[in-house]
Write a protein that holds these residues in place. Structure first.
Motif, PDB file in Angstrom:
ATOM      1  N   VAL A  17       1.384  -1.277  -0.139  1.00 45.91           N
ATOM      2  CA  VAL A  17       0.085  -0.049  -0.061  1.00 45.91           C
ATOM      3  C   VAL A  17       0.994   1.643  -0.088  1.00 45.91           C
ATOM      4  O   VAL A  17       2.010   1.509   0.676  1.00 45.91           O
ATOM      5  CB  VAL A  17      -0.858  -0.085   1.163  1.00 45.91           C
ATOM      6  CG1 VAL A  17      -1.313   1.529   1.454  1.00 45.91           C
ATOM      7  CG2 VAL A  17      -1.648  -1.150   1.684  1.00 45.91           C
ATOM      8  N   LEU A  18       0.704   2.490  -0.775  1.00 51.16           N
ATOM      9  CA  LEU A  18       0.753   3.221  -0.671  1.00 51.16           C
ATOM     10  C   LEU A  18      -0.102   4.542  -0.239  1.00 51.16           C
ATOM     11  O   LEU A  18      -1.043   4.773  -0.760  1.00 51.16           O
ATOM     12  CB  LEU A  18       1.531   4.328  -1.911  1.00 51.16           C
ATOM     13  CG  LEU A  18       2.565   5.401  -2.164  1.00 51.16           C
ATOM     14  CD1 LEU A  18       3.819   5.827  -1.833  1.00 51.16           C
ATOM     15  CD2 LEU A  18       2.066   6.383  -3.478  1.00 51.16           C
ATOM     16  N   LEU A  38      -3.502  -1.106   9.114  1.00 53.90           N
ATOM     17  CA  LEU A  38      -3.158  -1.783   7.436  1.00 53.90           C
ATOM     18  C   LEU A  38      -2.329  -2.689   7.326  1.00 53.90           C
ATOM     19  O   LEU A  38      -1.925  -4.270   7.451  1.00 53.90           O
ATOM     20  CB  LEU A  38      -3.258  -1.427   6.613  1.00 53.90           C
ATOM     21  CG  LEU A  38      -3.892  -0.410   6.092  1.00 53.90           C
ATOM     22  CD1 LEU A  38      -3.323   0.479   5.029  1.00 53.90           C
ATOM     23  CD2 LEU A  38      -5.170  -1.234   5.414  1.00 53.90           C
ATOM     24  N   GLU A  39      -0.926  -2.846   8.312  1.00 53.57           N
ATOM     25  CA  GLU A  39       0.256  -3.307   8.616  1.00 53.57           C
ATOM     26  C   GLU A  39      -0.458  -4.978   9.556  1.00 53.57           C
ATOM     27  O   GLU A  39       0.226  -5.666   9.622  1.00 53.57           O
ATOM     28  CB  GLU A  39       0.986  -2.834   9.743  1.00 53.57           C
ATOM     29  CG  GLU A  39       1.981  -1.777   8.763  1.00 53.57           C
ATOM     30  CD  GLU A  39       3.116  -1.046   9.586  1.00 53.57           C
ATOM     31  OE1 GLU A  39       4.085  -0.252   9.127  1.00 53.57           O
ATOM     32  OE2 GLU A  39       2.744  -0.597  10.403  1.00 53.57           O
ATOM     33  N   ASP A  44       2.005  -4.669   3.520  1.00 52.35           N
ATOM     34  CA  ASP A  44       3.547  -3.485   3.851  1.00 52.35           C
ATOM     35  C   ASP A  44       3.402  -2.383   3.299  1.00 52.35           C
ATOM     36  O   ASP A  44       2.046  -2.211   2.312  1.00 52.35           O
ATOM     37  CB  ASP A  44       4.812  -4.238   2.841  1.00 52.35           C
ATOM     38  CG  ASP A  44       4.961  -5.575   3.137  1.00 52.35           C
ATOM     39  OD1 ASP A  44       5.735  -4.800   4.266  1.00 52.35           O
ATOM     40  OD2 ASP A  44       5.402  -6.143   1.932  1.00 52.35           O
ATOM     41  N   VAL A  45       3.423  -1.430   3.946  1.00 53.27           N
ATOM     42  CA  VAL A  45       2.546   0.256   4.294  1.00 53.27           C
ATOM     43  C   VAL A  45       3.502   1.035   4.128  1.00 53.27           C
ATOM     44  O   VAL A  45       4.635   1.191   4.272  1.00 53.27           O
ATOM     45  CB  VAL A  45       1.910   0.649   4.991  1.00 53.27           C
ATOM     46  CG1 VAL A  45       1.190   2.037   4.582  1.00 53.27           C
ATOM     47  CG2 VAL A  45       0.486  -0.590   4.988  1.00 53.27           C
ATOM     48  N   LEU A  90      -3.528   2.115  -3.542  1.00 51.27           N
ATOM     49  CA  LEU A  90      -3.446   2.999  -3.362  1.00 51.27           C
ATOM     50  C   LEU A  90      -4.343   3.559  -2.438  1.00 51.27           C
ATOM     51  O   LEU A  90      -5.688   4.317  -2.735  1.00 51.27           O
ATOM     52  CB  LEU A  90      -3.565   4.277  -4.538  1.00 51.27           C
ATOM     53  CG  LEU A  90      -3.605   5.939  -4.548  1.00 51.27           C
ATOM     54  CD1 LEU A  90      -1.646   6.304  -3.418  1.00 51.27           C
ATOM     55  CD2 LEU A  90      -3.757   6.598  -5.345  1.00 51.27           C
ATOM     56  N   LEU A  91      -4.117   4.046  -1.122  1.00 52.77           N
ATOM     57  CA  LEU A  91      -4.639   5.048  -0.411  1.00 52.77           C
ATOM     58  C   LEU A  91      -4.440   6.413  -0.139  1.00 52.77           C
ATOM     59  O   LEU A  91      -3.471   6.233   0.380  1.00 52.77           O
ATOM     60  CB  LEU A  91      -4.702   4.269   1.699  1.00 52.77           C
ATOM     61  CG  LEU A  91      -5.493   4.806   2.208  1.00 52.77           C
ATOM     62  CD1 LEU A  91      -6.983   4.757   2.028  1.00 52.77           C
ATOM     63  CD2 LEU A  91      -5.334   4.126   3.489  1.00 52.77           C
ATOM     64  N   THR A  92      -5.592   7.191  -0.278  1.00 56.27           N
ATOM     65  CA  THR A  92      -4.985   8.331  -0.385  1.00 56.27           C
ATOM     66  C   THR A  92      -6.780   9.386   0.067  1.00 56.27           C
ATOM     67  O   THR A  92      -7.606   8.850   0.090  1.00 56.27           O
ATOM     68  CB  THR A  92      -5.172   8.573  -2.285  1.00 56.27           C
ATOM     69  OG1 THR A  92      -4.262  10.427  -1.413  1.00 56.27           O
ATOM     70  CG2 THR A  92      -5.837   8.920  -2.712  1.00 56.27           C
TER      71      THR A  92
END
Length: 279
Positions: A17-18, A38-39, A44-45, A90-92
């Motif tokens: 994840v970005l 998320l971890e 992986d973040v 992508l989490l934005t």
């Protein structure tokens, strides 16, 4: 409470994840609310901090920096130069988030940018009630309105839409909609969530992270993902309230910092208490 607006999600067995969100040194909002859960859920973040403040803006004062467009782009270019832009998710957040509680947090002209540029490229959209109203131009006062808003947002691009909090009577209503095939009727559901008499920060950021995590594990069952996300979030909030009460604080007098670290088990393996009801 002001949830993030969107997350782009691609199914993957091992997620990378970005996460582009705000960051605070103290407290849990933005990336501080999203990265750790998320971890725990196995991702992986890599966080990019679009904003770095000493604390969230609900305190009497705050200090810090806001990255401009070029500074953000420099980070992306650095990743690209080293062939590191291989993310599954992508989490934005459109920083700052659009608004909540009837108040717009951004210049009105930015709403059109979100609607025309951001929404069409999102695979999942997670607005709160106020944001959904601004994105659709529809006033949401009933369940029927919420379902119609989902249809409008589907037509704009996203296949998954979750309106995270609609105020109806004394409850919050989550409405989810999954358009599995373009042109077909979406699968739609609701979850009724009792209100907790307290004000929290970072809950929307946490909710979107949980929805991303669980929807990746259940890509064809958005209702199941939402059940797990809601149940996990409510357990975190109840733990937070109980902790403040034990410390002698009145949870209704100020905004509460969520007890994220203390709620690892509720994030990893939530007891599903809040069930989805399909329409």
């Amino acid at each position: 409470m002001a949830p993030p607006i969107l997350s782009l999600v691609l199914p993957s067995e091992t997620g990378r994840v970005l996460s582009i969100q705000s960051h605070t040194v103290h407290g849990y909002v933005g990336n501080k609310s999203a990265v750790f859960p998320l971890e725990i859920l196995g991702f992986d973040v890599d966080p990019i901090h679009s904003v770095q403040f000493s604390n969230h803006t609900g305190y009497p004062s705050f200090k810090g920096q806001v990255l401009n467009g070029q500074q953000l782009w420099d980070l992306i270019e650095g990743l690209e130069t080293n062939d590191l832009l291989y993310y599954t998710h992508l989490l934005t957040v459109c920083d700052p988030v659009m608004g909540d509680e009837g108040k717009l947090y951004v210049p009105p002209e930015l709403v059109a940018v979100y609607r025309e540029k951001v929404v069409p490229v999102a695979s999942m959209l997670t607005p709160n009630q106020f944001e959904a109203e601004n994105l659709t131009g529809l006033r949401i006062v009933t369940e029927k309105d919420g379902l119609e808003a989902c249809n409008i947002l589907h037509a704009a691009g996203p296949s998954k839409v979750v309106i995270t909090s609609i105020n109806i009577d004394d409850n919050l209503l989550l409405i989810g909609s999954h358009e599995k095939e373009k042109g077909q009727d979406p699968e739609r559901f609701k979850i009724v969530i009792p209100k907790i008499p307290a004000y929290f920060t970072g809950t929307g950021d946490l909710m979107t992270a949980l929805l991303l995590g669980w929807s990746n594990k259940y890509p064809d069952n958005l209702d199941r993902a939402a059940e797990l996300a809601v149940s996990s979030l409510q357990a975190v909030l109840q733990r937070t309230v109980n902790d403040y009460k034990r410390s002698g604080y009145d949870p209704q007098t100020s905004s509460l910092e969520i007890r994220l670290i203390q709620s690892q088990d509720d994030i990893r393996n939530p007891e599903v208490i809040y069930k989805a009801e399909k329409y």
